[in-house]
Design an enzyme around this catalytic site. Structure first.
Site, PDB file in Angstrom:
ATOM      1  N   GLU A 106      56.281 -52.943-112.586  1.00 23.13           N
ATOM      2  CA  GLU A 106      57.604 -52.782-111.965  1.00 23.13           C
ATOM      3  C   GLU A 106      58.145 -54.119-111.484  1.00 23.13           C
ATOM      4  O   GLU A 106      57.371 -55.040-111.185  1.00 23.13           O
ATOM      5  CB  GLU A 106      57.499 -51.842-110.758  1.00 23.13           C
ATOM      6  CG  GLU A 106      57.937 -50.425-111.021  1.00 23.13           C
ATOM      7  CD  GLU A 106      59.445 -50.249-111.239  1.00 23.13           C
ATOM      8  OE1 GLU A 106      60.150 -51.213-111.562  1.00 23.13           O
ATOM      9  OE2 GLU A 106      59.903 -49.112-111.080  1.00 23.13           O
ATOM     10  N   ASP A 107      59.450 -54.201-111.367  1.00 23.81           N
ATOM     11  CA  ASP A 107      60.049 -55.411-110.798  1.00 23.81           C
ATOM     12  C   ASP A 107      60.116 -55.321-109.276  1.00 23.81           C
ATOM     13  O   ASP A 107      59.853 -56.289-108.587  1.00 23.81           O
ATOM     14  CB  ASP A 107      61.443 -55.667-111.381  1.00 23.81           C
ATOM     15  CG  ASP A 107      62.375 -54.480-111.227  1.00 23.81           C
ATOM     16  OD1 ASP A 107      61.894 -53.332-111.287  1.00 23.81           O
ATOM     17  OD2 ASP A 107      63.582 -54.675-111.039  1.00 23.81           O
ATOM     18  N   ASP A 110      61.128 -50.273-103.643  1.00 24.64           N
ATOM     19  CA  ASP A 110      62.060 -50.236-102.521  1.00 24.64           C
ATOM     20  C   ASP A 110      61.688 -48.998-101.679  1.00 24.64           C
ATOM     21  O   ASP A 110      60.779 -49.054-100.851  1.00 24.64           O
ATOM     22  CB  ASP A 110      63.463 -50.167-103.152  1.00 24.64           C
ATOM     23  CG  ASP A 110      64.582 -50.487-102.201  1.00 24.64           C
ATOM     24  OD1 ASP A 110      64.339 -50.494-100.999  1.00 24.64           O
ATOM     25  OD2 ASP A 110      65.712 -50.696-102.655  1.00 24.64           O
ATOM     26  N   PHE A 159      69.541 -57.813-100.588  1.00 24.99           N
ATOM     27  CA  PHE A 159      69.861 -57.393-101.951  1.00 24.99           C
ATOM     28  C   PHE A 159      69.596 -58.549-102.907  1.00 24.99           C
ATOM     29  O   PHE A 159      70.312 -59.556-102.893  1.00 24.99           O
ATOM     30  CB  PHE A 159      71.316 -56.924-102.061  1.00 24.99           C
ATOM     31  CG  PHE A 159      71.548 -56.156-103.330  1.00 24.99           C
ATOM     32  CD1 PHE A 159      71.457 -54.777-103.345  1.00 24.99           C
ATOM     33  CD2 PHE A 159      71.799 -56.817-104.522  1.00 24.99           C
ATOM     34  CE1 PHE A 159      71.618 -54.069-104.536  1.00 24.99           C
ATOM     35  CE2 PHE A 159      71.956 -56.127-105.715  1.00 24.99           C
ATOM     36  CZ  PHE A 159      71.872 -54.745-105.712  1.00 24.99           C
ATOM     37  N   ARG A 172      70.472 -60.380-114.549  1.00 26.50           N
ATOM     38  CA  ARG A 172      69.064 -60.184-114.923  1.00 26.50           C
ATOM     39  C   ARG A 172      68.457 -61.454-115.511  1.00 26.50           C
ATOM     40  O   ARG A 172      67.263 -61.660-115.458  1.00 26.50           O
ATOM     41  CB  ARG A 172      68.942 -59.057-115.956  1.00 26.50           C
ATOM     42  CG  ARG A 172      69.296 -57.661-115.443  1.00 26.50           C
ATOM     43  CD  ARG A 172      68.776 -56.607-116.415  1.00 26.50           C
ATOM     44  NE  ARG A 172      69.383 -55.299-116.226  1.00 26.50           N
ATOM     45  CZ  ARG A 172      68.931 -54.362-115.397  1.00 26.50           C
ATOM     46  NH1 ARG A 172      67.875 -54.602-114.653  1.00 26.50           N
ATOM     47  NH2 ARG A 172      69.530 -53.196-115.304  1.00 26.50           N
TER      48      ARG A 172
END
Ligand code: PRP
Length: 192
Positions: A106-107, A110, A159, A172
């Site tokens: 996963e990046d 959260d 963010f 990205r």
């Protein structure tokens, strides 16, 4: 306010630069290589689209035989900044994971809702093991507790975009992880 023509202009702060990320990814690759001795098949499950860049670098830092599969899931609406808690599978695995070691790549974690759903979903396909590696973790926002096996960096509740992470499908391709200027998403969170 829309995205600027030059994406770097939309970043208020570089949180993790290219060199810092590269060094950590190399170390994660070495740890993962050591954690899976022998020749049993290891399937890296890249969770698109955010993990695209990370998995590309991480797989080359893992010095053993691996197989790559991809899933695409969506938990955020396009251009949104909050997880909805609803996970949709847009693309499922191509191959079987029956009896195999699986490492979810996963990046960012959260709320944890995406991976909470995904780990149970994959566990239902009878793998030998399911472990998790994430580049970024925002523990302050966790709703669903998860066993995370490898974390690149714990980050504050800001963010972030770049190195695979997007806002409205942009940014990205940035080589670093940066904090998006607040005015770019203020209207979405009801500030403007
Ligand atoms: C992001 C990220 C994780 C998830 C994390 O994906 O890649 O999959 O949200 O959030 P959570 O822990 O609150 O569930 P997103 O839905 O934005 O899609 P993307 O990877 O295509 O950018």
């Amino acid at each position: 306010m829309g995205a600027s023509k030059n994406p770097h202009d939309d970043i208020s702060e570089v949180l993790l630069n290219e060199e810092t990320i590269a060094a950590r990814v190399k170390a994660l690759g070495a740890e993962i290589t050591a954690a899976y001795p022998g020749n049993d098949e290891l399937v890296l499950v890249s969770v698109l689209k955010g993990s695209l860049v990370f998995v590309g670098d991480l797989m080359r830092a893992i010095d053993r035989n691996v197989r790559i599969d991809v899933m695409e899931v969506s938990s955020y609406g396009g251009g949104n900044t909050e997880s909805s808690g609803t996970v949709r599978i847009l693309k499922d695995l191509s191959g079987s994971i029956d009896g195999l070691d699986v490492l979810i790549v996963e990046d960012i974690i959260d709320t944890g809702l995406t991976l909470n759903y995904l780990t149970s979903y994959l566990a239902g396909k009878n793998p030998k093991s399911v472990r998790i590696v994430t580049l970024l973790d925002k523990p302050a926002r966790r709703i669903a507790e998860l066993p995370v096996d490898w974390t690149g960096f714990e980050i504050p509740d800001k963010f972030v975009v770049g190195y695979g992470l997007d806002f409205g499908e942009h940014y990205r391709n940035l080589r670093y992880v940066g904090v998006l200027k607040r005015e770019l998403y203020a209207s979405i969170i009801g500030e403007a």
